[in-house]
Design an enzyme around this catalytic site. Structure first.
Site, PDB file in Angstrom:
ATOM      1  N   GLU A  43       1.156 -35.895  29.253  1.00  0.00           N
ATOM      2  CA  GLU A  43       0.189 -34.908  28.785  1.00  0.00           C
ATOM      3  C   GLU A  43      -1.173 -35.531  28.481  1.00  0.00           C
ATOM      4  OE1 GLU A  43       1.746 -32.571  25.584  1.00  0.00           O
ATOM      5  OE2 GLU A  43       3.235 -31.590  26.860  1.00  0.00           O
ATOM      6  N   GLN A  59     -10.856   0.079   1.472  1.00  0.00           N
ATOM      7  CA  GLN A  59     -11.331  -0.792   0.395  1.00  0.00           C
ATOM      8  C   GLN A  59     -10.173  -1.464  -0.334  1.00  0.00           C
ATOM      9  OE1 GLN A  59     -11.847   2.486   0.664  1.00  0.00           O
ATOM     10  NE2 GLN A  59     -11.613   3.563  -1.289  1.00  0.00           N
ATOM     11  N   ASN A 104      -3.414   6.038   6.253  1.00  0.00           N
ATOM     12  CA  ASN A 104      -4.124   6.802   7.271  1.00  0.00           C
ATOM     13  C   ASN A 104      -4.798   5.877   8.279  1.00  0.00           C
ATOM     14  OD1 ASN A 104      -6.464   5.830   6.049  1.00  0.00           O
ATOM     15  ND2 ASN A 104      -6.896   7.737   4.967  1.00  0.00           N
ATOM     16  N   GLU A 159      10.773   5.655  17.301  1.00  0.00           N
ATOM     17  CA  GLU A 159      10.934   5.188  15.926  1.00  0.00           C
ATOM     18  C   GLU A 159      12.317   5.580  15.402  1.00  0.00           C
ATOM     19  OE1 GLU A 159       8.639   5.766  11.619  1.00  0.00           O
ATOM     20  OE2 GLU A 159       8.400   7.246  13.219  1.00  0.00           O
ATOM     21  N   HIS A 160      12.643   6.862  15.452  1.00  0.00           N
ATOM     22  CA  HIS A 160      13.951   7.370  15.035  1.00  0.00           C
ATOM     23  C   HIS A 160      14.667   7.955  16.248  1.00  0.00           C
ATOM     24  CE1 HIS A 160      11.192   8.037  11.526  1.00  0.00           C
ATOM     25  NE2 HIS A 160      12.155   7.375  10.911  1.00  0.00           N
ATOM     26  N   SER A 211       4.581   9.406  12.909  1.00  0.00           N
ATOM     27  CA  SER A 211       6.039   9.418  12.899  1.00  0.00           C
ATOM     28  C   SER A 211       6.592  10.019  14.191  1.00  0.00           C
ATOM     29  CB  SER A 211       6.549  10.210  11.698  1.00  0.00           C
ATOM     30  OG  SER A 211       7.940  10.079  11.568  1.00  0.00           O
ATOM     31  N   HIS A 242      -0.594 -40.215  20.831  1.00  0.00           N
ATOM     32  CA  HIS A 242       0.763 -39.804  20.496  1.00  0.00           C
ATOM     33  C   HIS A 242       1.761 -40.893  20.894  1.00  0.00           C
ATOM     34  CE1 HIS A 242      -0.998 -35.887  19.886  1.00  0.00           C
ATOM     35  NE2 HIS A 242       0.177 -35.306  19.665  1.00  0.00           N
ATOM     36  N   TYR A 302       0.852  -1.190   0.000  1.00  0.00           N
ATOM     37  CA  TYR A 302       0.000   0.000   0.000  1.00  0.00           C
ATOM     38  C   TYR A 302       0.887   1.239   0.000  1.00  0.00           C
ATOM     39  CZ  TYR A 302      -3.800   3.209   0.976  1.00  0.00           C
ATOM     40  OH  TYR A 302      -4.713   4.226   0.875  1.00  0.00           O
ATOM     41  N   GLN A 359      10.453  15.657  11.163  1.00  0.00           N
ATOM     42  CA  GLN A 359       9.408  14.685  11.503  1.00  0.00           C
ATOM     43  C   GLN A 359       8.092  15.366  11.833  1.00  0.00           C
ATOM     44  OE1 GLN A 359      10.019  11.220  11.036  1.00  0.00           O
ATOM     45  NE2 GLN A 359      11.556  12.483  10.014  1.00  0.00           N
ATOM     46  N   HIS A 406       5.512  15.792   9.065  1.00  0.00           N
ATOM     47  CA  HIS A 406       4.781  14.653   8.498  1.00  0.00           C
ATOM     48  C   HIS A 406       3.278  14.824   8.673  1.00  0.00           C
ATOM     49  CE1 HIS A 406       7.279  11.538   6.782  1.00  0.00           C
ATOM     50  NE2 HIS A 406       8.185  11.724   7.717  1.00  0.00           N
ATOM     51  N   ASP A 433      15.734   8.045   5.769  1.00  0.00           N
ATOM     52  CA  ASP A 433      14.421   8.030   5.120  1.00  0.00           C
ATOM     53  C   ASP A 433      14.520   7.742   3.633  1.00  0.00           C
ATOM     54  OD1 ASP A 433      12.516   8.324   7.051  1.00  0.00           O
ATOM     55  OD2 ASP A 433      12.083  10.431   6.652  1.00  0.00           O
TER      56      ASP A 433
END
Length: 435
Positions: free
Chosen positions: A410, A186, A209, A322-323, A232, A415, A122, A254, A257, A356
């Site tokens: 068990e 979708q 999003n 994250e960074h 971010s 088994h 995506y 950042q 963003h 990046d």
């Protein structure tokens, strides 16, 4: 950008999973696409993207891909090709091989590593277009050996069926030829369950999003996903040797963003904190995306004062950003103390945008503190592993009684008997039906 003591600041950031209305909308969209296929896909594209399409118009043609080259600068084509080469070289070093281990008794154990067959990528098209995200998703999948990579990205709104030409050129440079002009929840549903036009995939990767994130969570289990990406984040650990202009610029890189992004400076120098605070405001006034960055700085930007860099590292490990930039004297000396961070940038010239776009490591990195237990996207995200066991007769004779003991403890007599029947065949009866 306020300055506060780290001891007075709540480091926890609430993870957002969408409103009840957003979750309900996503469930409805996913269910509709799953049951109606292309019809629902086209209906939601018209509703959300103001774009009317027929089923045979969903897929981007080869002619459109080639035409995109005439709409971008030659310098961009050169830059995206250079970035792709660096990203590919980095991820080539992550490749794993199947292995087998022959035991003295003739047993052969091993692990078989195979690529996933089909992966969906995506690529968002909201506040900004991100050609770099095409490379970061597609290239590690290619290095892993995935034979089928399909990309989805929203069409331009306002009745236009086109896709940002920079995204198309990045896809072409990365070698993607199956692209569909569909976005949002979708698109995720179509990748997961398939429609008349789109064959379902095994895994879905890529940011989007809140509706995309919620849809990925909704379809997880039917397919694998990379992660539920949050806003971010950047954290900078700096001492008074750092350049305030550099640090401010990186924080704003950042913040621009989106309004939910967070930018945090951790420093042991009150003077540097004040200098950076002023520099952020100065640079913010000149930033083209200043409205977005200003909202981010106002809500989630903060400068945390600590008594020492060691205390600062404790704060960083709790944040699990994250960074992370280490803008300190001799940054390599602190690297081993960093336990939780998605990507670590060391020194004044390792600005976050270097990672990046160009250096090679992946920029799809865990957010919302999940760097405590997860990692950036890499080749391992696009492989699956099978264990292999070839057990020799001698190994079963030597270990059969032990295996039966474990099975019976068990309560799984079937088994145990599956082993016992083989021991009996070899004249080693075992403890028949001993419960």
């Amino acid at each position: 950008m306020r300055i506060v003591s780290a001891q007075d600041y709540d480091l926890r950031r609430e993870v957002e999973y969408g409103s009840p209305e957003q979750n309900a909308a996503v469930k409805r969209i996913v269910a509709d696409v799953r049951s109606e296929g292309d019809r629902a896909l086209l209906r939601y594209t018209a509703q959300f993207d103001s774009t009317t399409l027929e089923s045979d118009e969903l897929r981007v043609t080869e002619e459109e891909l080639q035409a995109a080259y005439s709409q971008v600068e030659p310098s961009f084509v050169k830059a995206i090709a250079a970035a792709a080469a660096n990203i590919r070289a980095f991820h080539q070093k992550e490749k794993r091989n199947s292995w087998m281990d022959l035991q003295p008794d003739g047993t052969l154990l091993g692990q078989i590593i195979r690529p996933l067959k089909r992966v969906g990528v995506y690529v968002p098209g909201g506040k900004a277009a991100y050609p770099s995200s095409v490379l970061m998703n597609v290239i590690p999948a290619q290095v892993a050996g995935v034979p089928e990579i399909v990309m989805v990205t929203p069409p331009a709104t306002g009745g236009k069926a086109g896709i940002d030409p920079y995204i198309l050129v990045a896809a072409a440079e990365a070698g993607v030829r199956e692209i569909y002009r569909v976005g949002g929840a979708q698109a995720i549903a179509a990748l997961a369950y398939g429609t008349e036009s789109i064959v379902p995939v095994d895994k879905i990767c890529g940011p989007g999003n809140i509706y995309v994130a919620l849809a990925k969570r909704e379809v997880f289990g039917a397919v694998d996903i990379d992660s539920i990406a949050g806003p971010s984040e950047i954290a900078v650990l700096a001492d008074d040797s750092a350049d305030a202009a550099f640090v401010a610029a990186d924080l704003l890189s950042q913040a621009e963003h989106d309004e939910m992004a967070s930018a945090i400076l951790v420093t042991d120098s009150a003077a540097f904190a004040q200098a950076c605070q002023k520099e952020v405001q100065r640079q913010l006034a000149e930033l083209p995306r200043r409205a977005i960055a200003a909202a981010s700085i106002e809500r989630y930007g903060v400068i945390l004062l600590v008594d020492s860099l060691l205390e600062g590292i404790q704060v960083i490990n709790r944040l699990a950003p994250e960074h992370l930039e280490l803008m300190v004297h001799e940054p390599m000396s602190y690297l081993s103390l960093i336990e939780n961070a998605g990507a670590i940038f060391l020194g004044p010239y390792s600005s976050e945008p270097v990672g990046d776009y160009f250096a090679g490591p992946n920029h799809i990195i865990p957010t919302n503190g999940t760097a405590r237990f997860s990692s950036p996207v890499d080749v391992d995200d696009f492989i699956k592993k099978s264990s292999m066991i070839y057990y020799s007769k001698q190994a079963l004779l030597d270990n059969g009684e032990t295996i039966m003991e474990l099975a019976r403890r068990e309560g799984l007599e079937g088994h145990a008997r599956a082993i016992e029947i083989r021991l009996q065949r070899e004249g080693k009866a075992g403890n028949a039906h001993d419960n």
